[in-house]
Scaffold this motif. Sequence first.
Motif, PDB file in Angstrom:
ATOM      1  N   ILE A 179      49.957  62.798  64.079  1.00 48.41           N
ATOM      2  CA  ILE A 179      50.021  62.088  62.802  1.00 48.41           C
ATOM      3  C   ILE A 179      51.434  62.200  62.221  1.00 48.41           C
ATOM      4  O   ILE A 179      52.272  62.923  62.760  1.00 48.41           O
ATOM      5  N   ALA A 180      51.691  61.482  61.133  1.00 46.93           N
ATOM      6  CA  ALA A 180      52.984  61.548  60.452  1.00 46.93           C
ATOM      7  C   ALA A 180      52.795  62.252  59.110  1.00 46.93           C
ATOM      8  O   ALA A 180      51.715  62.191  58.524  1.00 46.93           O
ATOM      9  N   PRO A 181      53.829  62.924  58.600  1.00 52.60           N
ATOM     10  CA  PRO A 181      53.715  63.573  57.284  1.00 52.60           C
ATOM     11  C   PRO A 181      53.420  62.529  56.184  1.00 52.60           C
ATOM     12  O   PRO A 181      53.789  61.361  56.330  1.00 52.60           O
ATOM     13  N   PRO A 182      52.764  62.954  55.091  1.00 56.87           N
ATOM     14  CA  PRO A 182      52.325  61.990  54.070  1.00 56.87           C
ATOM     15  C   PRO A 182      53.450  61.221  53.382  1.00 56.87           C
ATOM     16  O   PRO A 182      53.217  60.116  52.899  1.00 56.87           O
ATOM     17  N   THR A 183      54.649  61.784  53.327  1.00 57.58           N
ATOM     18  CA  THR A 183      55.730  61.037  52.667  1.00 57.58           C
ATOM     19  C   THR A 183      56.557  60.221  53.669  1.00 57.58           C
ATOM     20  O   THR A 183      57.590  59.653  53.301  1.00 57.58           O
ATOM     21  N   PHE A 184      56.092  60.156  54.913  1.00 59.06           N
ATOM     22  CA  PHE A 184      56.826  59.403  55.941  1.00 59.06           C
ATOM     23  C   PHE A 184      57.018  57.916  55.607  1.00 59.06           C
ATOM     24  O   PHE A 184      58.039  57.334  56.013  1.00 59.06           O
ATOM     25  N   PRO A 185      56.099  57.253  54.892  1.00 55.85           N
ATOM     26  CA  PRO A 185      56.280  55.815  54.633  1.00 55.85           C
ATOM     27  C   PRO A 185      57.596  55.448  53.952  1.00 55.85           C
ATOM     28  O   PRO A 185      57.941  54.278  53.870  1.00 55.85           O
ATOM     29  N   ARG A 186      58.353  56.426  53.475  1.00 58.49           N
ATOM     30  CA  ARG A 186      59.702  56.236  52.961  1.00 58.49           C
ATOM     31  C   ARG A 186      60.566  55.483  53.983  1.00 58.49           C
ATOM     32  O   ARG A 186      61.499  54.778  53.629  1.00 58.49           O
ATOM     33  N   VAL A 187      60.228  55.693  55.248  1.00 55.07           N
ATOM     34  CA  VAL A 187      61.040  55.175  56.353  1.00 55.07           C
ATOM     35  C   VAL A 187      60.800  53.678  56.611  1.00 55.07           C
ATOM     36  O   VAL A 187      61.673  52.990  57.122  1.00 55.07           O
ATOM     37  N   PHE A 188      59.639  53.163  56.247  1.00 50.86           N
ATOM     38  CA  PHE A 188      59.273  51.803  56.640  1.00 50.86           C
ATOM     39  C   PHE A 188      60.079  50.733  55.925  1.00 50.86           C
ATOM     40  O   PHE A 188      60.575  50.922  54.813  1.00 50.86           O
ATOM     41  N   ASP A 189      60.127  49.590  56.552  1.00 51.83           N
ATOM     42  CA  ASP A 189      60.735  48.401  55.965  1.00 51.83           C
ATOM     43  C   ASP A 189      59.615  47.599  55.301  1.00 51.83           C
ATOM     44  O   ASP A 189      58.634  47.228  55.955  1.00 51.83           O
ATOM     45  N   TYR A 190      59.747  47.331  54.002  1.00 53.32           N
ATOM     46  CA  TYR A 190      58.716  46.615  53.238  1.00 53.32           C
ATOM     47  C   TYR A 190      59.131  45.183  52.902  1.00 53.32           C
ATOM     48  O   TYR A 190      58.495  44.531  52.082  1.00 53.32           O
ATOM     49  N   GLY A 191      60.211  44.727  53.537  1.00 54.34           N
ATOM     50  CA  GLY A 191      60.684  43.385  53.239  1.00 54.34           C
ATOM     51  C   GLY A 191      61.402  43.364  51.895  1.00 54.34           C
ATOM     52  O   GLY A 191      61.592  44.413  51.271  1.00 54.34           O
ATOM     53  N   SER A 192      61.798  42.194  51.452  1.00 57.70           N
ATOM     54  CA  SER A 192      62.499  42.152  50.172  1.00 57.70           C
ATOM     55  C   SER A 192      61.736  41.251  49.211  1.00 57.70           C
ATOM     56  O   SER A 192      61.121  40.267  49.609  1.00 57.70           O
ATOM     57  N   ILE A 193      61.767  41.651  47.947  1.00 54.08           N
ATOM     58  CA  ILE A 193      61.090  40.886  46.903  1.00 54.08           C
ATOM     59  C   ILE A 193      62.134  39.957  46.281  1.00 54.08           C
ATOM     60  O   ILE A 193      63.152  40.417  45.761  1.00 54.08           O
ATOM     61  N   GLU A 194      61.852  38.687  46.373  1.00 55.18           N
ATOM     62  CA  GLU A 194      62.764  37.684  45.832  1.00 55.18           C
ATOM     63  C   GLU A 194      63.038  37.967  44.351  1.00 55.18           C
ATOM     64  O   GLU A 194      62.126  38.322  43.605  1.00 55.18           O
ATOM     65  N   GLU A 195      64.246  37.778  43.939  1.00 55.23           N
ATOM     66  CA  GLU A 195      64.652  37.919  42.537  1.00 55.23           C
ATOM     67  C   GLU A 195      64.702  39.362  42.042  1.00 55.23           C
ATOM     68  O   GLU A 195      65.088  39.606  40.918  1.00 55.23           O
ATOM     69  N   LEU A 196      64.281  40.298  42.860  1.00 52.41           N
ATOM     70  CA  LEU A 196      64.373  41.694  42.422  1.00 52.41           C
ATOM     71  C   LEU A 196      65.645  42.282  43.031  1.00 52.41           C
ATOM     72  O   LEU A 196      65.660  42.742  44.165  1.00 52.41           O
TER      73      LEU A 196
END
Lengths: 139, 144
Positions: free
Chosen positions: B46-63
């Motif tokens: 498994i991965a540590p619980p704070t691992f999602p820091r690493v993922f790419d979430y795409g970009s939010i337009e205008e933000l």
Amino acid sequence: MTGLKDLQVGESLEEITLPPVSRLDLIKYAGASGDYNPIHTIDEEAEKAGLPGIIAHGMWTMGNLAKLFTPYYEEGFIQDYSIRFKGMVFLNDVITLHAVLDEQGEEELSFSVRASNQDGRDVIKGNVVFCKRLITAAT
Amino acid sequence: MFEHTIGKRSEKVKNRVERGAVKKFAEAIGDLHPIYTDEENYSRNIAPPTFPRVFDYGSIEELNLPNKGLIHGEQNYHYERPLFVEEEIICYAEVDDYYERSGKSGNMGFLKVKRYGEDPEGRLIFSEEQVVIITEAVRKGMTV
């Protein structure tokens, strides 16, 4: 090591005191997390931002705090992990990790968690809900 | 000044819980348990619980956030189950809320961003909520 099932409300997990925060710790975390904000690694940039020196990534401290639960991952998993960032962590700070069991449910254990510095001040503070459901079969 | 971004969502991005990245991340937080890395003695890592820091979430337009001067106020994770090493996760982000409050260091902006990770069948694995505090000085320096 005894399991979480033996823990009583009001009791704590074994505390962990980290070695003094070093620049290398933060450089490593920057690389591993992809957070290259220079206030965490470069003195001049931290000073430009009005800080007395570089500060640890809040997520570095939050990542460290979760490891109090790592010995129990064969009994379940962290279902909820909520943190408020309360204070900055500087180089050479000595951080201690704490978790106290608040509530014991059928399937869930609720903990208060915090990390404090050498002056006893909390730098992060929050809650962990540990779910005792074991995830065995792949779906 | 970010009110107009509330409800805006990024595109979905395919990520992988890379074995090497999990090892490096666990080392960086000094969490050296074999459950993250030992393939022989664990049926699944498994991965540590704070691992999602690493993922790419795409970009939010205008933000368009400045890359300096932001304060991380709060961070929450919710998991339906742990992340498994080498699985594929579909990630995206959304602006949940933005509001301003006056405090001792001027008018502060609070931006709440939610992030999600789903399995390839669209089932939620984790969600996270991040509160970022944007000081007045930083907002003044921005040209929007």
